[in-house]
Scaffold this active site. Structure first.
Site, PDB file in Angstrom:
ATOM      1  N   TYR A 124      15.392 -13.565  27.939  1.00 41.84           N
ATOM      2  CA  TYR A 124      14.669 -12.212  27.637  1.00 41.84           C
ATOM      3  C   TYR A 124      14.074 -11.538  29.075  1.00 41.84           C
ATOM      4  O   TYR A 124      13.123  -9.979  28.711  1.00 41.84           O
ATOM      5  CB  TYR A 124      13.679 -11.967  26.601  1.00 41.84           C
ATOM      6  CG  TYR A 124      14.172 -12.380  25.382  1.00 41.84           C
ATOM      7  CD1 TYR A 124      14.289 -14.092  25.144  1.00 41.84           C
ATOM      8  CD2 TYR A 124      14.216 -11.685  24.102  1.00 41.84           C
ATOM      9  CE1 TYR A 124      15.550 -14.123  23.988  1.00 41.84           C
ATOM     10  CE2 TYR A 124      14.377 -12.261  23.029  1.00 41.84           C
ATOM     11  CZ  TYR A 124      14.683 -13.441  23.523  1.00 41.84           C
ATOM     12  OH  TYR A 124      15.704 -13.983  21.620  1.00 41.84           O
ATOM     13  N   LYS A 171      16.167 -28.000  25.430  1.00 44.27           N
ATOM     14  CA  LYS A 171      17.463 -28.198  25.607  1.00 44.27           C
ATOM     15  C   LYS A 171      16.833 -29.030  26.960  1.00 44.27           C
ATOM     16  O   LYS A 171      18.441 -28.112  27.974  1.00 44.27           O
ATOM     17  CB  LYS A 171      18.448 -26.953  25.836  1.00 44.27           C
ATOM     18  CG  LYS A 171      19.541 -27.520  25.521  1.00 44.27           C
ATOM     19  CD  LYS A 171      20.070 -28.541  24.184  1.00 44.27           C
ATOM     20  CE  LYS A 171      21.317 -28.683  23.864  1.00 44.27           C
ATOM     21  NZ  LYS A 171      22.058 -29.189  22.581  1.00 44.27           N
ATOM     22  N   ASP A 228      11.673 -17.258  19.478  1.00 45.93           N
ATOM     23  CA  ASP A 228      13.048 -15.841  18.699  1.00 45.93           C
ATOM     24  C   ASP A 228      13.677 -16.616  16.948  1.00 45.93           C
ATOM     25  O   ASP A 228      13.550 -15.998  16.493  1.00 45.93           O
ATOM     26  CB  ASP A 228      13.827 -15.793  19.317  1.00 45.93           C
ATOM     27  CG  ASP A 228      13.783 -14.264  18.844  1.00 45.93           C
ATOM     28  OD1 ASP A 228      14.079 -13.882  17.555  1.00 45.93           O
ATOM     29  OD2 ASP A 228      14.811 -12.616  19.652  1.00 45.93           O
TER      30      ASP A 228
END
Ligand code: NAI
Length: 334
Positions: A124, A171, A228
């Site tokens: 983002y 991740k 999100d």
């Protein structure tokens, strides 16, 4: 005591759910001077930007804002106003409590978790470019400073709310440097809070675990993109986006807003569920030290949902947005 608070109605269903929330607050006994500011697509023609400087100035001055959702056009035009606002004001922590409500039909009974989403970086950061006409590149930024800060915030919430466990979601098996750094920071911060259980789970496995046994989770902390996605998914566990409030917190201010967007498909029809916006206002009232009014409103919302007589469309009822707010006000008086 009187509070000065910036009010951003937003667009789509924004003005409808904000008006419901304001009505409820005004009936709670708290005294607020609202400074109403407009932003988003509706002001672009006038100011040549969706976030005119008066928006940031107002929030910087008042330190607190209640905000409705603002539409972001897909694939073109200005950068998301929501992301810009969070970055400009350094609102680094996005908090979304996901809790089962009695009276709301959903697949699970005892969900009570909090998603703590890093709000200032990751994909983002908005650093994107075309390498060739057919290849686009988007850069993921993860820093030690932001990772330490958000994990520290997750432990702070866990302690304040007597929660038992914090899980970092990542991740790092694939993004070994970026998510690897986030995970290292999380593990390190966790050593300073040994009274709270700490673990980490890879984001894809976390999605599966949340869908299977959401009641097992407490506080989840994660980088921006995963937060999100998982917070919308988690909203689905308890009955939908109309029920999930949110807060964007920084060192110098905070903006409270529902987790949902502007829902153009139902805008202007008085059918949106204002619960998420009213509960965002509850979070705001606690933040400004009005805990008594916050508790009163929260209990009234829970009572209306439990009773099941006044439910909005998304929850299988026929009650309008404003009528739901009136039912909450009615319950507050009892
Ligand atoms: P959305 O959250 O607006 O809507 C998704 C679905 O949930 C729709 O079917 C909608 O009708 C329903 N829904 C959402 N809120 C509801 C409510 N209070 N009551 C009943 N049903 C509700 O997500 P979508 O469609 O992806 O986004 C629409 C616009 O909102 C986009 O431009 C997006 O960028 C923007 N957005 C803005 C946010 C903000 O201002 N913080 C957050 C998320 C999206």
């Amino acid at each position: 005591m009187e509070h000065n608070i910036t009010l951003i109605p937003g667009d789509g269903i924004g003005p409808e759910v904000i008006s419901a929330a304001v009505k409820v607050i005004e009936n709670s006994g708290v005294c607020i001077n609202w400074e109403i500011v407009r932003m988003g697509a509706e002001v672009i023609e006038e100011f040549n930007t969706p976030i005119p400087s008066y928006v940031l100035e107002s929030i910087k001055k008042n330190k607190v804002a209640l905000k409705g959702p603002v539409t972001t056009p897909v694939g073109m035009g200005f950068k998301s106003v929501n992301v810009t606002l969070r970055q400009e004001l350094n609102l680094y922590a996005n908090i979304r409590p996901i809790k089962t409500f009695q009276g709301v039909t959903s697949r699970y009974e005892n969900v009570d978790l909090i998603i703590v989403r890093e709000n200032s970086e990751d994909l983002y950061a908005g650093i994107e470019h075309m390498i060739t006409e057919d290849i686009a590149e988007s850069i993921k930024i993860i820093s030690k400073k932001a990772s330490d800060r958000i994990v520290e915030y997750a432990f702070k919430i866990a302690k304040e709310q007597n929660r038992k466990q914090v899980i970092a979601v990542h991740k790092a098996n694939i993004m070994k440097l970026s998510d690897g750094l986030f995970l290292r920071c999380a593990r390190n911060i966790a050593t300073m809070h040994s009274e709270i259980d700490f673990g980490d789970v890879i984001v894809d496995a976390m999605s599966m675990k949340l869908v299977m046994n959401p009641e097992k989770y407490d506080v989840l902390v994660m980088p921006n993109l995963y937060g999100d996605i998982l917070s919308d998914m988690a909203a689905g566990l308890i009955g939908g986006l109309g029920l999930v409030p949110g807060a964007n917190i920084g060192e110098e201010g905070a903006v409270f807003e529902p987790a949902h967007g502007s829902a153009p498909d139902i805008a202007g029809t008085n059918i949106a569920n204002p619960t998420a916006c009213i509960l965002s206002a509850v979070m705001m009232l606690r933040y400004i030290g009005e805990a008594e009014a916050a508790d009163k409103i929260e209990k009234a919302v829970e009572a209306v949902l439990k009773e099941g007589k006044y439910l909005t469309c998304d929850l299988g009822g026929t009650t309008g947005t404003q009528e739901f707010a009136e039912a909450v006000i009615d319950k507050m008086g009892k």
